[in-house]
Design an enzyme around this catalytic site. Structure first.
Site, short mmCIF file in Angstrom:
data_model
loop_
_atom_site.label_atom_id
_atom_site.label_comp_id
_atom_site.label_asym_id
_atom_site.label_seq_id
_atom_site.Cartn_x
_atom_site.Cartn_y
_atom_site.Cartn_z
N HIS A 1 0.84 -1.21 0.00
CA HIS A 1 0.00 0.00 0.00
C HIS A 1 0.86 1.25 0.00
O HIS A 1 1.87 1.33 0.70
CB HIS A 1 -1.02 0.01 1.13
N GLU B 1 -4.88 2.00 2.56
CA GLU B 1 -4.95 0.83 3.45
C GLU B 1 -5.17 1.27 4.89
O GLU B 1 -5.91 0.64 5.64
CB GLU B 1 -3.65 0.02 3.35
N GLU B 2 -4.51 2.37 5.28
CA GLU B 2 -4.44 2.71 6.71
C GLU B 2 -5.77 3.09 7.33
O GLU B 2 -6.05 2.71 8.46
CB GLU B 2 -3.43 3.85 6.93
N ASP C 1 3.48 -6.19 3.67
CA ASP C 1 3.01 -5.11 4.53
C ASP C 1 3.29 -5.37 6.01
O ASP C 1 2.50 -5.01 6.87
CB ASP C 1 1.51 -4.85 4.30
N HIS D 1 3.41 3.24 12.95
CA HIS D 1 2.49 4.37 13.11
C HIS D 1 3.08 5.47 13.99
O HIS D 1 2.34 6.14 14.70
CB HIS D 1 1.15 3.92 13.68
N ASP E 1 6.17 0.87 6.90
CA ASP E 1 4.72 0.74 6.71
C ASP E 1 4.23 1.82 5.76
O ASP E 1 3.82 2.88 6.20
CB ASP E 1 4.02 0.83 8.07
#
Lengths: 433, 433
Positions: free
Chosen positions: A242, A288-289, A316, A386, A254
């Site tokens: 992604h 995606e997130e 991922d 994140h 990520d």
């Protein structure tokens, strides 16, 4: 292994473009860049497929303990949080370790309060993986559960086992009919501090301010490129990642690494002059997130060829040293994957285990497509996941190359097989079940 | 080992009072609390000894790359930095790995620029300790060296080997006759980013803003308490730590643990009813971090009894699992310390090595007093040193108790010896040399 194309791509995506939250100008730039890069590498059928995505913006944030001490908190609003009033919300905190404790407190003791979900993420177990799945429900559902009992805001302990006072964002979800309350991650250090004060019998008062809000949905796109198959071009082995990320850090592991890996895997195969039996298709999914809109749109746009998706690989879980593949499919797919992945024994990535393919592959997996997740040594993944610290320096260039080799090899093998991968599984459980 | 008095003290100092930079109200509160706590534990001769300390305040800070990309930087002004103009300083960055590279650039290529000292702290070597001493000169002297060549500001790579985008502050020093330029730490991630962009041939422009400034010197104090000796009360075994900290985090390992350890060590001995031959004196030094004024004042105030200081122990390398003591003294002191410390073999803290006693003990060591540094397993110390992450959760209550036992045992043994510790060394090199 000498090719540093994946690193070059990743460096551009992280250093030059940076974080890429859905709806942001940066995500648009990343998509433009990816399309151009795939074209520059000479791939076929390079194009973008439009997707409307949520457009949440963080805005200013602040958190502090205001009684019995004054202490600023390290906070990150959870993705999707609503704003507080301009001056913030100030209220007493009730600390719970889990949903059971919250339920025991009941509305009488939660109403008007700020709930701190202090669920500690369990340590990574080498056999069973990280404790992420055990802790993350407090991020996704905690705010709603607190709101149901009348809480005025929710604080969520960051989902990590290691912290240098680093708050972790990530998506939270509201529920129709339940009041939307501000939802903010705090560092593990700050969660511990609040919990210690509360455990000492203190009335802990926190002030929290967020200005997160949704703008109208924004235009975005999945990006696609192909190496066409020589015999069965209509049959597809998808390799995906992604392209969006959270709005902090650089979205390196990520999922910048995933994008660089699958893009470069296709390039490596092309440069080697390989032309497998089936088509290998790169898909860089958007959003995606905080929505999975890219994945859903892909499944909708490609519904008619879903049955022709022979397998789908996603990267991922970070670009760390590869161990093999997680296989989300039937018994034949698992057995065949174990045979194929043995090709990667020389680089230590020869294992196939039953597992999860990847979030963007969920619609494909539901349609019966065997999904393979690139499986890596992700022991440090959730330290940076994140956060502001998901940056290029955390990526090892050699590991990145090994991942390119792993994905290229596996995609080629899947696309080259005389028989269709996992065909027997499909007969037992037809697509669209 | 069951006593949790050290933890209670440390929790108060960190959670209830918090960071304690010289000149701050928090440091005053900490000193008041420490005096009261020592009195409550029933010690003799509890008092404070006045010290004037520097009063630097951080103020607002900001850093960003503004070309060729826009990216906020994680910064912490170095302690003592001067302010930039209100709108900050904006200039091209030149990146150097060390002083030699800076010298090779020369004034022509440094004038008007911001210098980034990108010296990487070497990994900890189990035999030779951390790479702190190798990296820290860039923090202390870098800004002056850059200013000598006409730089307008200095960025310093944070002194750490592990980072979650965590900037590390710490003292920097200006030099008379050299222009004082703003001096700011950046996270290792951000240093790497700037270095990558520069290495790619880009002109990297950074904007940095600090508003650090000195207020007039403030009143502060060393805090003292004693367990008087039964035979030679005029002879002193000092056990010390520093009560000030940087203004970020909680000053937990640096040096809240030290304070809690030496305070509780005295309390444990008193509660056991032990009364050694000589006096054991706790000294909580003020202003270790940015001036050493407490240590100097102590040496001045106690000059007349300096010759009666038999030994001095400091705990200032974190409250981790104890390994033994570093001994800064002559050959007899080293040999005797090795004998005494064997008492701590049962808790794995039985080693004595030649080393450094502690910054607050420097004036004593210069006067010939053998200095012993509590030696701990500090592998993670520099991850959190001088950061927002130096918080109580990083302290293991069991390790803290072990350190109390180690200091209490060693202090008692030193104070009880029939012969004076290291007497033969003194004869070879008289005090005041």
């Amino acid at each position: 292994m000498a090719d540093d194309g994946a690193w070059q791509k990743l460096a551009h995506l992280t250093d030059r473009i940076g974080p890429r939250l859905s709806g942001s100008r940066n995500l648009e730039r990343a998509i433009e860049w990816a399309e151009a890069a795939l074209r520059a590498d000479g791939h076929d059928n390079v194009h973008r497929e439009p997707v409307m995505v949520p457009h949440w913006v963080r805005g200013a944030e602040f958190g502090a303990i205001v009684a019995p001490i004054d202490r600023e908190l390290a906070v990150l609003g959870l993705g999707g949080t609503v704003a507080t009033p301009r001056r913030g919300v100030t209220a007493e905190v009730v600390v719970v370790d889990d949903f059971e404790q919250l339920a025991r407190l009941g509305a009488d003791r939660v109403r008007g309060k700020i709930v701190l979900f202090n669920k500690k993420m369990p340590a990574t177990d080498p056999d069973h993986g990280s404790g992420y799945d055990e802790a993350v429900p407090y991020r996704t559902r905690g705010p709603v559960e607190a709101a149901k009992l009348g809480a005025v805001a929710a604080l969520v302990r960051s989902v990590t086992t290691r912290s240098l006072r680093s708050p972790h964002t990530g998506a939270t979800r509201y529920e129709d009919g339940v009041r939307k309350i501000p939802a903010v991650a705090v560092s593990t250090e700050d969660a511990d501090l609040i919990a210690r004060l509360a455990a000492a019998g203190e009335r802990v008062v926190v002030r929290v301010r967020t200005s997160g809000r949704y703008l109208p949905d924004a235009k975005s796109a999945n990006v696609i490129a192909e190496l066409p198959g020589r015999e069965r071009p209509e049959e597809i082995v998808l390799i995906g990642a992604h392209i969006d990320s959270w709005d902090v850090g650089q979205g390196a592991h990520d999922d910048g690494t995933g994008c660089a890996i699958v893009m470069q895997a296709l390039t490596v195969l092309r440069r080697l002059g390989l032309r497998p039996r089936r088509t290998i298709r790169v898909v860089l999914f958007t959003n995606e997130e905080n929505g999975l809109r890219g994945a859903r749109q892909y499944a909708a746009d490609h519904a008619s060829e879903m049955a022709n998706h022979v397998a789908a690989i996603e990267s991922d879980t970070g670009g760390f040293k590869p161990k093999g593949f997680e296989v989300q499919g039937g018994p034949q797919a698992l057995a065949q994957a174990a045979d194929l992945v043995a090709l990667l024994d020389p680089i230590g990535a020869g294992r196939a285990v039953k597992g999860f393919g990847g979030a963007d592959l969920i619609p494909l997996a539901l349609a019966g497509v065997p999904a393979l997740g690139l499986w890596v040594d992700g022991r440090t993944y959730f330290d940076i996941h994140h956060t502001h610290a998901d940056t290029l320096d955390k990526v090892d260039p050699t590991h990145l190359k090994m991942n390119v080799a792993a994905v290229a090899t596996m995609a080629y093998a899947l696309a080259e097989m005389p028989e269709r991968f996992g065909a027997a599984d499909r007969e037992r459980a037809p697509a669209g079940r």
